[in-house]
Structures are given as C-alpha cells and as structure tokens.
Design an enzyme around this catalytic site. Structure first.
Site, mmCIF file in Angstrom:
data_model
loop_
_atom_site.group_PDB
_atom_site.id
_atom_site.type_symbol
_atom_site.label_atom_id
_atom_site.label_comp_id
_atom_site.label_asym_id
_atom_site.label_seq_id
_atom_site.Cartn_x
_atom_site.Cartn_y
_atom_site.Cartn_z
ATOM 1 N N GLY A 156 47.314 49.266 33.036
ATOM 2 C CA GLY A 156 47.090 48.492 31.808
ATOM 3 C C GLY A 156 46.532 49.438 30.763
ATOM 4 O O GLY A 156 46.703 50.657 30.847
ATOM 5 N N THR A 236 36.737 51.095 39.488
ATOM 6 C CA THR A 236 35.951 50.577 38.357
ATOM 7 C C THR A 236 36.531 49.234 37.901
ATOM 8 O O THR A 236 36.303 48.812 36.775
ATOM 9 C CB THR A 236 35.947 51.578 37.166
ATOM 10 O OG1 THR A 236 37.291 51.938 36.864
ATOM 11 C CG2 THR A 236 35.149 52.819 37.473
ATOM 12 N N ARG A 238 37.416 45.719 40.172
ATOM 13 C CA ARG A 238 36.623 44.669 40.826
ATOM 14 C C ARG A 238 36.514 45.022 42.307
ATOM 15 O O ARG A 238 37.499 45.464 42.932
ATOM 16 C CB ARG A 238 37.296 43.303 40.682
ATOM 17 C CG ARG A 238 37.218 42.674 39.297
ATOM 18 C CD ARG A 238 35.796 42.302 38.877
ATOM 19 N NE ARG A 238 35.748 41.653 37.565
ATOM 20 C CZ ARG A 238 35.591 42.274 36.392
ATOM 21 N NH1 ARG A 238 35.438 43.597 36.375
ATOM 22 N NH2 ARG A 238 35.548 41.602 35.267
ATOM 23 N N GLU A 267 27.918 41.360 43.884
ATOM 24 C CA GLU A 267 27.090 42.066 42.900
ATOM 25 C C GLU A 267 25.911 41.198 42.505
ATOM 26 O O GLU A 267 26.091 40.011 42.278
ATOM 27 C CB GLU A 267 27.934 42.398 41.663
ATOM 28 C CG GLU A 267 29.034 43.409 41.995
ATOM 29 C CD GLU A 267 29.869 43.841 40.791
ATOM 30 O OE1 GLU A 267 29.598 43.370 39.679
ATOM 31 O OE2 GLU A 267 30.766 44.659 40.982
ATOM 32 N N HIS A 286 28.062 48.507 37.984
ATOM 33 C CA HIS A 286 29.054 47.840 37.120
ATOM 34 C C HIS A 286 28.790 48.129 35.633
ATOM 35 O O HIS A 286 28.501 47.219 34.858
ATOM 36 C CB HIS A 286 29.073 46.323 37.387
ATOM 37 C CG HIS A 286 30.368 45.668 36.965
ATOM 38 N ND1 HIS A 286 30.887 44.575 37.605
ATOM 39 C CD2 HIS A 286 31.230 45.947 35.963
ATOM 40 C CE1 HIS A 286 32.014 44.201 37.013
ATOM 41 N NE2 HIS A 286 32.237 45.033 36.002
#
Ligand code: GLV
Length: 328
Positions: A156, A236, A238, A267, A286
């Site tokens: 993407g 980086t 999910r 998390e 994150h």
C-alpha cells in the site's frame, strides 16, 4: 441545537478547541488510560459523533447501543478495531487517517529494520551495562542492509514509501500483494513475488498489510520454515498477522535470525511475553506514526472527517464509501 460528540482520549488542544466551538463535547481526558468500556457504552448511546483510537474496540455489541451515532472517526489508518460491517448496516460512517502518516511510518519501519539488523538497542545496553572492555573483531556484529533483499508483504502507500527508502540503500526489493502493481514495479524498480518465493529469497521481510480476516495469522510456522536462517522479520502493521508462538519457536530454533516488532497481538504486550526474553527481538510500543507533526496532522484529519460527516457531506477519508453510493 448543537450536535454532540465523544472523544475517547486527550487530543491536541487546538483540535479540541475547534471541536468545542462547534459541538457539545464530552471527552475522556486522559493521556495514558484508555476509556473504560462502561463509559464508552454510555457515551455512544448519547452522541452524534465518536472520535476514537485504535485502542477502542467498536464492536457490534457496542454499536447496538448507538441510537443516533452518524460517524466514527478513527485516529489511525488501520480500522480493525471497528466492526465496519455492523456500522454500515446501521448507516454509520467510518473514517480513518491515511496519507498523512505514510512517510513517518515508513521512516520508523526502516529505522526498526536497521536497529534490528545492526543490534542497536542491544549494543547500547552493552555499553551502559559496563560490558565494553575492548574493540573486538566479531563483537556485536549484525547483518548488512545495503544490497540485501527486502520483501514487502502488503504494497500500500507505506509499503511503497518503504521500497523507495530501500532503493536508496541499493536493496533488491520484492513485494507480495493481493493485486500486482505493474506501474509501481516499473517506477520504483520492484519485483512481484509469490509469498513463498518472497519468504525464501528475502533477507528482510517487512509486514505492511492491513489486518483483516485474510491476513490474520498469515505468517506462521510453515512460513518461517521457508525463510533464511540469516533473515529478519519486521512487523509495523498489526501483531495478529504473525503467529507469535511460531515466531518465538523459529527464533529459538534459529530458523530466522531476528525480529523487529512495533506491534503485538495483545497491546500493551504483557511483560512476561516470551518474545521479550530474546535479545534478538527489538521491540517498540506501537509508535509507527509517532512524530509530533504527523500525530498533529492525524488529529486534524480525524477532526475534518468527523465534521464533514456531521455536516452531511462525504468525508475525505471514508472507509465505508458505499453509504454515499448514488447520493452524490
Ligand atoms: C497505526 O497503527 C495506524 O493504524 O494508524
């Protein structure tokens, strides 16, 4: 009468002020404590707009309590925390904040790749813990980045931005994506690969795919078996895209060399998580998009998405655009 909104965390003052001028605003005004579920349930039943974070689970059970909610504005590019199908069924617009975070997240991804390859956190700890007695030929040696092969899973916006950085390091770049992107292949100089070939050939495998039913647990035992013993996994995107138990086993067994993780299945990651015991795992909380400028821009984009929706207009970054089909 003013419309009402609920904001689920402390946000930058100038954004909050603009929202307060226009709406009746309720806010969970804490920086480091997520909004408790019971408060979210109470507020969602009262408001026209929700300004929320990726830490808020906006599931179908919660959405049943939303009687007049028109928009859910998520301060993130990912929206796996929201049941989009249930929102669409209720006619609730869902928005996100892509674009503004692309370059910043690509920077962090490349930084994590470099930190993992060259063992930077481990080397820094080594010095501060008083272990540095002399220079030594093979001390704290890592993997080369320049001229290595990078495999990007999920091409993407962020994947493309990462590929451009890699080209600056004269890396050979492969990608795997649902759709092939021939124009981008030519523009940046990338090669499409099947998932299997990408895993076999890459020195670095970077995950940058969205988290969906298709990508859940997408990288597991059989995929680590295919990777080189010198290879490094970077995630980086999910945490749930990678099977963490299988990742741990593959690191222990030396099937892969190291991992750099900005995201985890749960998390905050529990401090007794087995992956945190390994020196060859570099961990971050994150922070992919966490530059001051980018986080300010994300808050502004989330605000403008919310305002457009509450004005009855199509927001710039809408996830369920089908709600506007035929209405333009
Ligand atoms: C962060 O992970 C985001 O989705 O923006």
């Amino acid at each position: 009468m003013k419309q009402s909104i609920f904001i689920t965390r402390k946000i930058p003052d100038h954004v909050l002020n603009q929202l307060q001028e226009k709406y009746n605003v309720a806010i969970w005004d804490h920086e480091e404590i997520p909004v408790p579920r019971d408060i979210l349930e109470e507020k969602i039943s009262e408001v026209d707009g929700l300004f929320c974070l990726l830490t808020d689970s906006i599931d179908s059970e919660l959405l049943q309590k939303a009687h007049k909610l028109k928009v859910i504005s998520n301060l993130a590019v990912g929206f796996n925390n929201i049941d989009v199908k249930a929102s669409t069924e209720k006619g609730i617009i869902v928005t996100n904040t892509p674009g503004v975070l692309t370059e910043t997240t690509a920077d962090l991804t490349f930084a994590l790749l470099m930190a993992t390859a060259r063992r930077i956190p481990e080397a820094s700890d080594y010095l501060r813990e008083g272990n540095w007695s002399t220079w030594s030929p093979m001390l704290l040696t890592g993997q080369d980045i320049h001229h290595a092969t990078l495999g990007i899973i999920g091409l993407g916006r962020i994947g493309e931005a990462l590929a451009k950085r890699a080209k600056g390091f004269e890396m050979n770049v492969l990608y795997h994506n649902r759709n092939r992107k021939p124009e981008i292949e030519e523009q940046i100089g990338l090669q499409y690969a099947s998932l299997e070939n990408l895993l076999k050939e890459s020195d670095f495998v970077c995950i940058l795919a969205p988290y969906t039913n298709e990508t859940k647990n997408m990288i597991r035992k059989e995929h680590f078996h295919l990777m080189k013993p010198t290879s490094i996994l970077i995630n980086t995107a999910r945490g749930g895209i990678v099977n963490e138990t299988d990742l741990y086993d593959s690191l222990i067994e030396g099937e892969i060399w190291a991992a750099g993780l900005d995201v985890f299945e749960q998390e905050p990651v529990p401090l007794d998580h087995p992956l945190l015991t390994l020196p060859n795992v570099v961990t971050l909380p994150h922070i992919g998009s966490a530059s001051i400028n980018t986080r300010l821009k994300m808050a502004e984009v989330a605000m403008s998405n919310l305002m457009s929706a509450l004005d009855g207009e199509k927001p710039k970054y809408i996830v369920n655009a089908e709600l506007f089909l035929g209405g333009e």
